[in-house]
Every structure is written in structure tokens, then in C-alpha cells.
Design an enzyme around this catalytic site. Structure first.
Site, mmCIF file in Angstrom:
data_model
loop_
_atom_site.group_PDB
_atom_site.id
_atom_site.type_symbol
_atom_site.label_atom_id
_atom_site.label_comp_id
_atom_site.label_asym_id
_atom_site.label_seq_id
_atom_site.Cartn_x
_atom_site.Cartn_y
_atom_site.Cartn_z
ATOM 1 N N HIS A 104 32.968 21.188 65.826
ATOM 2 C CA HIS A 104 33.350 22.294 66.191
ATOM 3 C C HIS A 104 33.377 23.512 65.429
ATOM 4 O O HIS A 104 32.841 24.695 65.837
ATOM 5 C CB HIS A 104 34.872 22.262 66.432
ATOM 6 C CG HIS A 104 35.564 21.044 67.301
ATOM 7 N ND1 HIS A 104 35.250 20.833 68.651
ATOM 8 C CD2 HIS A 104 36.099 19.859 66.748
ATOM 9 C CE1 HIS A 104 35.705 19.682 69.080
ATOM 10 N NE2 HIS A 104 36.334 18.952 67.851
ATOM 11 N N ASP A 105 33.840 23.590 64.255
ATOM 12 C CA ASP A 105 33.924 24.491 63.424
ATOM 13 C C ASP A 105 32.318 25.081 62.810
ATOM 14 O O ASP A 105 32.140 26.340 62.697
ATOM 15 C CB ASP A 105 34.677 24.345 62.118
ATOM 16 C CG ASP A 105 36.178 24.121 62.484
ATOM 17 O OD1 ASP A 105 36.437 23.466 61.367
ATOM 18 O OD2 ASP A 105 36.509 24.679 63.300
#
Ligand code: RIB
Ligand code: CA
Length: 309
Positions: A241-242
Site C-alpha cells: 500500500h504505502d
């Protein structure tokens, strides 16, 4: 000229990928790594951030401690079941080198970076948004020095920590409401709707493992996260995600965005932390640039290329 960048983070396995990605990308100049509670408590996220900055060999980058809890309501969940009790997939103890700790509070480090920058600073928020909300409250005069927030968070079609809410937003909905509706700063939001589609397969992880010491270390940190994702989703893939959000900060426009006013549910009911888009033509509120599409193979290839030697 590299873009000045602040990374606000709760490492966190995917935060680890994102932090190393940014520190190894010449398009950005990481001016500070600021830390909050989130995936695990700040007693782990802070040393984890110092370990990761040291892993990148970037002892020049200040690491500072920020919020240990949300703005208003104390929170229940952490994500130790996904990221490991230590936040780094059980591998934190293997990373013995620590980058220096800046003794100033995170918000003061953020403010100093903004004051000293000769051009707008990107703030990548990849954990709860508490530090950024406090920054805007304590130093409203500095909002104009932030070029944009790039936020990993939110979900338009179902959450991951509750049915309605994505984890970062659910940690501190009030903080995210501040950023998305009142920051007076452009916001690019990278929600689960895209990041879950950017799931990296086993061959991507093996590419990291074979790609030199940083990649091999990250592959080790990812191992337990990979097992959890296989159990939860029934496929050998990890959602970074990040790192997807940080690639947007590094390479603006790599993600395809749609302008949508967003409201955050800040009540204490079952939808707390939901990020609600308003697609009406007369919708009130500033448009948030919501990243809903990308060339996903190219995104994952770019991330892996930057993390391997
Ligand atoms: O929902 C995913 C987000 O929550 C990521 O930032 C992950 O690190 C966790 O903080
Ligand atoms: Ca995170």
C-alpha cells in the site's frame, strides 16, 4: 531539482518498503521521517523508522517521534497480526543499526523543514494522519509551504480494518477529516481500491530477495506479511500500500486520479472512518485527487527496480 519530501509513517512492513523506496529515489530529497502510532505502538514504530533509515545508509535524515495516540478518541486496534508484534514481520531485532533520533517533536521537525525549504514540500502520509493534523493546527501559517499531501488511506468500496474503514483513517478519522476537507493544501489520496490491486506476487518478492542487501532485508521483513496475505486472501501476493503512494510522491502522475470531494465519518457508529465520496455536480468541499487507476505492472516493476541493485 529533487522534490523536498517529509515521510510521516507507522512502520509497518509496507511502510518499510515505502521508506527504502523514497530514500533510494533521486527524484525526492527526504528531509525528515516523522513517526506515529499505527500498525503497532510508537515504542516500536519509532525504532523501526530509525532502523530503516540506517538500512538505507541515510543517517543524515532526521527521524522524530510524533503522536502516540489519536487526536480525540483512544483507538482499539493495532495491526500486529499483519505486521508482526514488532511491526517488521518479526525481523526488527535483526536490524541493529539505528539512525540518530532527532530530539525535537515530529511536528517541530516538520515545521522546520517547511520553513527552511526553498520550494513546496510534499508530505507523504502513510500512517494515521495525526502528526499532519497537529502540524496544520499548530502552524497554520506553514500550510502554504506544503505542495501537497500524498496520503495512503481511505477506501471507496469497503475497508480493511472494519467493513467501512481503511486502517489509517480508522486510527484517527478526525485527523484525516482535517486533511481531506480543511487542509487548504492539495491532497492526493491513494485508497485501498487501488493499492489492493497493486498486490505484488511471490516472484516480485523473490526479485527483491535476489536484488542485493536492501532487497534481501525487505524480502525477509515481508515474509510473514506475505503468509498473512495468503491466509486472508488465498493468494501468494502482498499489498505494498504505502510504496504505491510513495511512488506517486516520487513520480507525480504515475497514478491516475479522479477529483472527488471526500467526507470522513467521524461518528462512533459502525461506519466510523469511512471515506465517503460525493460525485454530485454541486458537491461541497475541496476536490481530493483520488488515485483509482494505474499501469499496475509498471508500478510494481518500478518499485522493485528502485529497491534492487
Ligand atoms: O490500510 C493500509 C495502511 O494501514 C498502510 O499504511 C499500512 O501500513 C497500515 O498502516
Ligand atoms: Ca503505514
Amino acid at each position: 531539482m529533487p522534490t523536498p519530501l517529509i515521510i510521516d509513517t507507522d512502520p509497518g512492513v509496507d511502510d518499510a518498503v515505502a521508506i527504502l523506496l523514497a530514500l533510494r529515489s533521486p527524484e525526492v530529497d527526504v528531509r525528515a521521517v516523522t513517526v506515529a502510532f499505527g500498525n503497532v505502538g510508537i515504542e516500536h514504530t519509532l525504532p523501526n523508522a530509525r532502523k530503516l533509515v540506517a538500512l538505507a545508509g541515510r543517517h543524515d535524515v532526521p527521524v522524530a517521534a510524533g503522536a502516540a495516540r489519536p487526536l480525540v478518541h483512544p483507538r482499539a486496534e493495532q495491526a500486529g497480526d499483519v505486521h508482526g508484534a514488532d511491526g517488521l514481520g518479526g525481523r526488527a531485532a535483526e536490524l541493529t543499526a539505528l539512525a540518530p533520533l532527532d530530539p525535537r517533536p515530529a511536528v517541530e521537525v516538520m515545521a522546520a523543514v517547511l520553513r527552511e525549504a526553498s520550494e513546496p514540500v510534499t508530505v507523504a502520509s502513510i500512517g494515521p494522519a495525526t502528526n499532519s493534523a497537529v502540524l496544520l493546527a499548530a502552524h497554520p501559517e506553514l500550510a502554504g509551504r506544503i505542495g501537497r499531501f500524498v496520503v495512503m488511506g481511505g477506501a471507496l468500496s469497503g475497508g480493511n480494518i472494519t467493513g467501512a474503514a481503511e486502517f489509517n483513517v480508522h486510527c484517527d478519522p478526525e485527523a484525516m477529516q482535517r486533511l481531506l476537507t480543511q487542509a487548504d493544501v492539495p491532497v492526493t489520496m491513494v485508497p485501498l481500491d487501488l493499492t489492493l490491486r497493486c498486490a505484488a506476487g511471490g516472484e516480485w518478492v523473490e526479485r527483491l530477495a535476489a536484488g542485493g542487501p536492501v532487497g534481501a532485508t525487505l524480502a525477509g521483513i515481508i515474509a510473514s506479511y506475505r503468509a498473512v496475505y495468503s491466509k486472508y486472501f488465498g493468494r501468494d501476493a502482498v499489498a505494498v500500500h504505502d510504496a504505491v503512494a510513495l511512488l506517486e510522491a516520487i513520480h507525480p502522475g504515475v497514478l491516475r486520479t479522479t477529483p472527488l470531494p471526500i467526507q470522513v465519518a467521524c461518528d462512533l457508529g459502525p461506519a466510523r472512518g469511512a471515506t465517503v465520496p460525493n460525485r454530485r455536480a454541486d458537491a461541497a468541499g475541496p476536490p481530493v485527487h483520488v488515485a483509482l487507476d494505474a499501469d499496475i505492472p509498471a508500478v510494481l516493476d518500478d518499485i522493485a527496480t528502485r529497491l534492487t541493485d
